[in-house]
Write an enzyme that holds these catalytic residues in place. Sequence first.
Site, mmCIF file in Angstrom:
data_model
loop_
_atom_site.group_PDB
_atom_site.id
_atom_site.type_symbol
_atom_site.label_atom_id
_atom_site.label_comp_id
_atom_site.label_asym_id
_atom_site.label_seq_id
_atom_site.Cartn_x
_atom_site.Cartn_y
_atom_site.Cartn_z
ATOM 1 N N ASN A 12 0.506 1.613 -0.992
ATOM 2 C CA ASN A 12 1.547 1.262 -0.019
ATOM 3 C C ASN A 12 2.074 2.445 0.778
ATOM 4 O O ASN A 12 2.834 2.258 1.726
ATOM 5 C CB ASN A 12 2.725 0.528 -0.698
ATOM 6 C CG ASN A 12 2.292 -0.775 -1.322
ATOM 7 O OD1 ASN A 12 1.627 -1.559 -0.658
ATOM 8 N ND2 ASN A 12 2.609 -0.989 -2.576
ATOM 9 N N ARG A 19 7.806 0.715 7.504
ATOM 10 C CA ARG A 19 8.708 -0.209 6.822
ATOM 11 C C ARG A 19 9.669 0.587 5.947
ATOM 12 O O ARG A 19 9.400 1.718 5.577
ATOM 13 C CB ARG A 19 7.913 -1.182 5.925
ATOM 14 C CG ARG A 19 6.866 -2.021 6.648
ATOM 15 C CD ARG A 19 7.494 -3.221 7.345
ATOM 16 N NE ARG A 19 8.356 -3.959 6.435
ATOM 17 C CZ ARG A 19 7.943 -4.896 5.588
ATOM 18 N NH1 ARG A 19 6.683 -5.214 5.536
ATOM 19 N NH2 ARG A 19 8.802 -5.516 4.797
ATOM 20 N N GLU A 99 3.438 16.421 -9.082
ATOM 21 C CA GLU A 99 3.809 15.024 -8.855
ATOM 22 C C GLU A 99 4.973 15.010 -7.869
ATOM 23 O O GLU A 99 5.990 15.670 -8.109
ATOM 24 C CB GLU A 99 4.218 14.380 -10.185
ATOM 25 C CG GLU A 99 4.704 12.948 -10.047
ATOM 26 C CD GLU A 99 5.212 12.383 -11.381
ATOM 27 O OE1 GLU A 99 4.983 13.010 -12.446
ATOM 28 O OE2 GLU A 99 5.864 11.319 -11.342
#
Length: 146
Positions: A12, A19, A99
């Site tokens: 995504n 969005r 990360e």
Amino acid sequence: MNKRILLVNGPNLNLLGVREPSTYGTDTLDDVVALAERTAAERGFDVRHVQSNHEGVLLDAIHAARLECDAVVINPGAFTHTSVALRDALTGIALPFAEVHLSNVHAREEFRHRSYLSDVASFVIVGAGIRGYEFAVSRVIDLVAP
Ligand code: CA2
């Protein structure tokens, strides 16, 4: 030949800037990649980028990095909270990895507080928006080219 960072963006994240700007900002994935490339180039490194909504594609890219890259910067998206396979791939290639999360996952839903990667990452950056990628690229280069 230049050394190389593998930049991985999970599911995504192709929607970045399109969005949910209140959570993830208005910068696009192209902006993220350009920022990572600029940051790496200042230190003589190249960036290889992969974004996928498919876990296996991410695993294959991580495996390929074992012999072709020097470090990994990864925003695993929702796979952060679910994927033992991603953890095993990253520990399996034995490269330093960062990360990165755009949002502060610890200030969000409980299920986002757990990461399968954080305890095996070299370091973790959360909530710094796309600047988090900039710092992560710079810092993994410190680790591999001190
Ligand atoms: O904060 C982050 O960077 C996350 O890794 C983003 C993931 C989320 O599942 C993690 O808990 C935290 C979601 C990425 C989805 O990105 C979108 C971007 C724009 C619009 C919709 C989704």
